[in-house]
Design an enzyme around this catalytic site. Structure first.
Site, PDB file in Angstrom:
ATOM      1  N   ARG A  53       0.809  -1.237   0.000  1.00 29.20           N
ATOM      2  CA  ARG A  53       0.000   0.000   0.000  1.00 29.20           C
ATOM      3  C   ARG A  53       0.835   1.276   0.000  1.00 29.20           C
ATOM      4  O   ARG A  53       0.354   2.352   0.342  1.00 29.20           O
ATOM      5  CB  ARG A  53      -0.978   0.026   1.169  1.00 29.20           C
ATOM      6  CG  ARG A  53      -1.985  -1.096   1.110  1.00 29.20           C
ATOM      7  CD  ARG A  53      -3.296  -0.693   1.736  1.00 29.20           C
ATOM      8  NE  ARG A  53      -4.280  -1.733   1.536  1.00 29.20           N
ATOM      9  CZ  ARG A  53      -4.510  -2.721   2.380  1.00 29.20           C
ATOM     10  NH1 ARG A  53      -3.818  -2.799   3.506  1.00 29.20           N
ATOM     11  NH2 ARG A  53      -5.426  -3.612   2.123  1.00 29.20           N
ATOM     12  N   LYS A  82       3.614  11.446 -10.969  1.00 21.96           N
ATOM     13  CA  LYS A  82       2.781  10.567 -11.804  1.00 21.96           C
ATOM     14  C   LYS A  82       3.503   9.235 -11.970  1.00 21.96           C
ATOM     15  O   LYS A  82       4.692   9.214 -12.308  1.00 21.96           O
ATOM     16  CB  LYS A  82       2.542  11.181 -13.175  1.00 21.96           C
ATOM     17  CG  LYS A  82       1.452  12.228 -13.174  1.00 21.96           C
ATOM     18  CD  LYS A  82       1.109  12.609 -14.597  1.00 21.96           C
ATOM     19  CE  LYS A  82       0.012  13.658 -14.627  1.00 21.96           C
ATOM     20  NZ  LYS A  82      -0.264  14.137 -15.990  1.00 21.96           N
ATOM     21  N   GLU A 107      10.428  18.015 -24.109  1.00 20.55           N
ATOM     22  CA  GLU A 107       9.622  18.392 -22.934  1.00 20.55           C
ATOM     23  C   GLU A 107      10.060  19.753 -22.372  1.00 20.55           C
ATOM     24  O   GLU A 107       9.247  20.487 -21.820  1.00 20.55           O
ATOM     25  CB  GLU A 107       9.688  17.316 -21.845  1.00 20.55           C
ATOM     26  CG  GLU A 107       9.058  15.969 -22.232  1.00 20.55           C
ATOM     27  CD  GLU A 107       7.527  15.945 -22.168  1.00 20.55           C
ATOM     28  OE1 GLU A 107       6.901  16.968 -21.832  1.00 20.55           O
ATOM     29  OE2 GLU A 107       6.959  14.857 -22.465  1.00 20.55           O
ATOM     30  N   LYS A 119       8.009  23.333 -14.069  1.00 19.78           N
ATOM     31  CA  LYS A 119       7.068  22.243 -13.799  1.00 19.78           C
ATOM     32  C   LYS A 119       6.656  22.243 -12.323  1.00 19.78           C
ATOM     33  O   LYS A 119       5.490  22.028 -11.994  1.00 19.78           O
ATOM     34  CB  LYS A 119       7.672  20.895 -14.194  1.00 19.78           C
ATOM     35  CG  LYS A 119       6.702  19.757 -13.892  1.00 19.78           C
ATOM     36  CD  LYS A 119       6.961  18.476 -14.593  1.00 19.78           C
ATOM     37  CE  LYS A 119       5.869  17.476 -14.217  1.00 19.78           C
ATOM     38  NZ  LYS A 119       6.065  16.163 -14.784  1.00 19.78           N
ATOM     39  N   GLU A 122      -3.961  17.195 -10.824  1.00 20.81           N
ATOM     40  CA  GLU A 122      -4.411  17.523 -12.175  1.00 20.81           C
ATOM     41  C   GLU A 122      -5.909  17.805 -12.303  1.00 20.81           C
ATOM     42  O   GLU A 122      -6.565  17.371 -13.241  1.00 20.81           O
ATOM     43  CB  GLU A 122      -4.000  16.392 -13.144  1.00 20.81           C
ATOM     44  CG  GLU A 122      -3.896  16.881 -14.568  1.00 20.81           C
ATOM     45  CD  GLU A 122      -3.286  15.857 -15.512  1.00 20.81           C
ATOM     46  OE1 GLU A 122      -2.062  15.693 -15.453  1.00 20.81           O
ATOM     47  OE2 GLU A 122      -4.039  15.247 -16.281  1.00 20.81           O
ATOM     48  N   ARG A 171      -2.595  21.896 -13.897  1.00 21.10           N
ATOM     49  CA  ARG A 171      -1.603  20.884 -14.315  1.00 21.10           C
ATOM     50  C   ARG A 171      -1.933  20.295 -15.693  1.00 21.10           C
ATOM     51  O   ARG A 171      -1.051  19.784 -16.378  1.00 21.10           O
ATOM     52  CB  ARG A 171      -1.497  19.771 -13.261  1.00 21.10           C
ATOM     53  CG  ARG A 171      -0.414  18.766 -13.613  1.00 21.10           C
ATOM     54  CD  ARG A 171      -0.100  17.796 -12.499  1.00 21.10           C
ATOM     55  NE  ARG A 171       0.969  16.900 -12.906  1.00 21.10           N
ATOM     56  CZ  ARG A 171       1.630  16.099 -12.097  1.00 21.10           C
ATOM     57  NH1 ARG A 171       1.337  16.078 -10.814  1.00 21.10           N
ATOM     58  NH2 ARG A 171       2.584  15.309 -12.550  1.00 21.10           N
ATOM     59  N   ASN A 203      -0.127  18.715 -20.414  1.00 19.79           N
ATOM     60  CA  ASN A 203      -0.491  17.725 -21.427  1.00 19.79           C
ATOM     61  C   ASN A 203      -0.510  18.296 -22.835  1.00 19.79           C
ATOM     62  O   ASN A 203      -0.929  17.617 -23.780  1.00 19.79           O
ATOM     63  CB  ASN A 203      -1.870  17.122 -21.112  1.00 19.79           C
ATOM     64  CG  ASN A 203      -1.831  16.310 -19.845  1.00 19.79           C
ATOM     65  OD1 ASN A 203      -0.912  15.537 -19.639  1.00 19.79           O
ATOM     66  ND2 ASN A 203      -2.815  16.504 -18.976  1.00 19.79           N
ATOM     67  N   HIS A 258       0.314  16.140 -25.799  1.00 18.08           N
ATOM     68  CA  HIS A 258       0.245  14.746 -25.344  1.00 18.08           C
ATOM     69  C   HIS A 258      -1.027  14.024 -25.768  1.00 18.08           C
ATOM     70  O   HIS A 258      -1.054  12.802 -25.768  1.00 18.08           O
ATOM     71  CB  HIS A 258       0.390  14.674 -23.822  1.00 18.08           C
ATOM     72  CG  HIS A 258       1.820  14.852 -23.369  1.00 18.08           C
ATOM     73  ND1 HIS A 258       2.529  16.005 -23.626  1.00 18.08           N
ATOM     74  CD2 HIS A 258       2.675  14.025 -22.705  1.00 18.08           C
ATOM     75  CE1 HIS A 258       3.752  15.876 -23.121  1.00 18.08           C
ATOM     76  NE2 HIS A 258       3.865  14.697 -22.561  1.00 18.08           N
ATOM     77  N   HIS A 283       0.272  10.823 -27.278  1.00 16.29           N
ATOM     78  CA  HIS A 283      -0.004   9.501 -26.680  1.00 16.29           C
ATOM     79  C   HIS A 283      -0.737   8.594 -27.669  1.00 16.29           C
ATOM     80  O   HIS A 283      -0.491   7.380 -27.708  1.00 16.29           O
ATOM     81  CB  HIS A 283      -0.846   9.646 -25.412  1.00 16.29           C
ATOM     82  CG  HIS A 283      -0.043  10.058 -24.203  1.00 16.29           C
ATOM     83  ND1 HIS A 283      -0.630  10.371 -23.002  1.00 16.29           N
ATOM     84  CD2 HIS A 283       1.289  10.191 -24.009  1.00 16.29           C
ATOM     85  CE1 HIS A 283       0.324  10.691 -22.123  1.00 16.29           C
ATOM     86  NE2 HIS A 283       1.482  10.587 -22.716  1.00 16.29           N
ATOM     87  N   HIS A 325       8.911   8.689 -26.899  1.00 19.92           N
ATOM     88  CA  HIS A 325       7.924   9.627 -26.344  1.00 19.92           C
ATOM     89  C   HIS A 325       8.183  11.054 -26.858  1.00 19.92           C
ATOM     90  O   HIS A 325       7.239  11.760 -27.229  1.00 19.92           O
ATOM     91  CB  HIS A 325       8.005   9.582 -24.824  1.00 19.92           C
ATOM     92  CG  HIS A 325       7.032  10.482 -24.134  1.00 19.92           C
ATOM     93  ND1 HIS A 325       5.664  10.298 -24.198  1.00 19.92           N
ATOM     94  CD2 HIS A 325       7.221  11.597 -23.383  1.00 19.92           C
ATOM     95  CE1 HIS A 325       5.065  11.256 -23.504  1.00 19.92           C
ATOM     96  NE2 HIS A 325       5.984  12.061 -23.004  1.00 19.92           N
TER      97      HIS A 325
HETATM   98  N1  GLY Z   1       4.037  14.837 -17.744  1.00 19.52           N
HETATM   99  C1  GLY Z   1       2.927  15.618 -17.418  1.00 19.52           C
HETATM  100  C2  GLY Z   1       2.712  15.779 -15.955  1.00 19.52           C
HETATM  101  O1  GLY Z   1       3.561  15.405 -15.154  1.00 19.52           O
HETATM  102  O2  GLY Z   1       1.682  16.282 -15.554  1.00 19.52           O
END
Ligand code: GLY
Length: 374
Positions: free
Chosen positions: A130, A152, A194, A236, A246, A250, A254, A257, A261, A273
């Site tokens: 957990r 993430k 990025e 960031k 998010e 946040r 994206n 993305h 993606h 990526h």
């Molecule tokens: N890679 C996008 C984020 O960390 O929100």
């Protein structure tokens, strides 16, 4: 002892998180500081070092050796390198191996590698018994700038990328920019996509700075890398500290993305990526320009900045799969994809929220065009 870490790092960026703020140490030659970082931020006798089978023999082993020398009991686990390993199966093998090794809740995971490793090992840490602490030691530009910061974690599934996962903030991140010298030049370059993205959504001066320094960054000049990685992490960090889970701002991270993606999934992750996100940024800028939301000329500026970093040629994808993946994107509502759109370089265009709904035909048209090359 921790003062020595702060002194050794060129920059230390604090990232706010619900479970407590954590530091990102950035600079050349920082791996020696790892035992001190562990004792200050994730104190544990038993450590699971997780790496892939390419980075593992180089940096994973050297991290493990440093920890053993400092008195830790280390379980060293590797998995096959590549996005194809970011799966539930790898997660189950790694967690079973940790159970077999008898690691308890008092262990810590140290993830040594690129974005696949930080995502996968982070998800292992998020779920093992957990949840146990994780310290990231990113070894690719992409992982340093993006994947290791913000908590993430997750794995890819057939329906799309990162669709099963958890938020699990690290206890600390150690970015040693010297290790970039061992990374293939093309991968080093791709990760910088990025950094350009951070500038494109938030800070035009950062965008220009990355563009100007592209050559020394791709050549892995450690101080330039440290400067640009630290600046990117700072951008960031400001965003994720405001909205860790998010719900709002946040989402701007994206940008590029949604389409990126979908292309990665439709290419069965045989495309990097960074290259996929570069395609996504171009496509989503064209989308915004077509809708009259994004300043004309933005896609061309992005294209000029991205061209030295990644292949601009045709991407071999299954078109139907790309459309399905687009609909399965995490931001989709009622099966309709939503896009982060720029107002201009350095600023995201807000709608009611941070994303815009776009009709399928328009979205599919930009997707089809960009996979043909840009
Ligand atoms: N890679 C996008 C984020 O960390 O929100």
């Amino acid at each position: 002892m921790i003062t020595a870490v702060h002194e050794a790092a060129r920059d230390t960026i604090e990232v706010g998180a619900a479970a407590g703020a954590y530091p990102v140490f950035v600079g050349p030659d920082l791996l020696d500081q790892l035992p001190a970082v562990l004792s200050a931020y994730a104190s544990a006798h038993r450590v699971a070092v997780i790496s892939d089978d390419e980075v593992g023999p180089i940096h994973g082993a050297s991290v493990a050796r440093r920890l053993v020398d400092a008195g830790h009991e280390v379980t060293f686990l590797t998995f096959p390198a590549g996005e194809a390993s970011k799966t539930r199966k790898s997660w189950s093998i790694l967690t079973d191996d940790m159970l077999k090794a008898g690691l308890g809740r008092d262990c810590v995971v140290v993830a040594v590698g690129g974005g696949v490793t930080t995502d996968l090992a982070g998800f292992v840490a998020a779920t093992y018994l957990r949840g146990v602490p994780v310290v990231h030691v990113p070894t690719s530009t992409l992982a340093m700038i993006d994947a290791s910061v913000g908590g993430k974690t997750g794995v890819d599934v057939h329906a799309g990328k990162n669709l099963v996962g958890a938020f699990h903030a690290p206890s600390a991140v150690v970015v040693d920019t010297t290790v970039l010298a061992t990374l293939e030049r093309a991968r080093r370059a791709e990760g910088l996509v990025e950094a350009l993205k951070h500038g494109a959504i938030r800070d035009e001066a950062h965008f220009s700075m990355v563009m100007e320094r592209t050559e020394s960054l791709v050549a892995a000049e450690p101080m330039t890398c440290a400067e640009v990685v630290a600046a990117s992490v700072r951008l960031k960090a400001e965003i994720v500290a405001q909205d860790e889970f998010e719900g709002g701002v946040r989402q701007m991270l994206n940008f590029g993305h949604t389409i990126g993606h979908a292309i990665e999934a439709a290419a069965d992750y045989r495309i990097g990526h960074g290259r996929a996100v570069a395609c996504g940024m171009i496509a989503e800028a064209r989308l915004g320009e077509g809708l009259g939301i994004t300043e004309t000329g933005t896609a061309a500026r992005l294209s000029e900045a991205l061209a030295p970093l990644t292949d601009r040629g045709r991407v071999d994808v299954d078109g139907t799969r790309a459309r399905q993946a687009l609909a399965a994107d995490k931001k989709s509502r009622d099966g309709r994809p939503r896009f982060v759109l720029l107002r201009r370089i350095g600023e995201v265009a807000r709608d009611v929220g941070w994303t815009h709904e776009v009709d399928d035909d328009t979205a599919h048209a930009v997707l089809d065009a960009v996979v043909g090359g840009w």
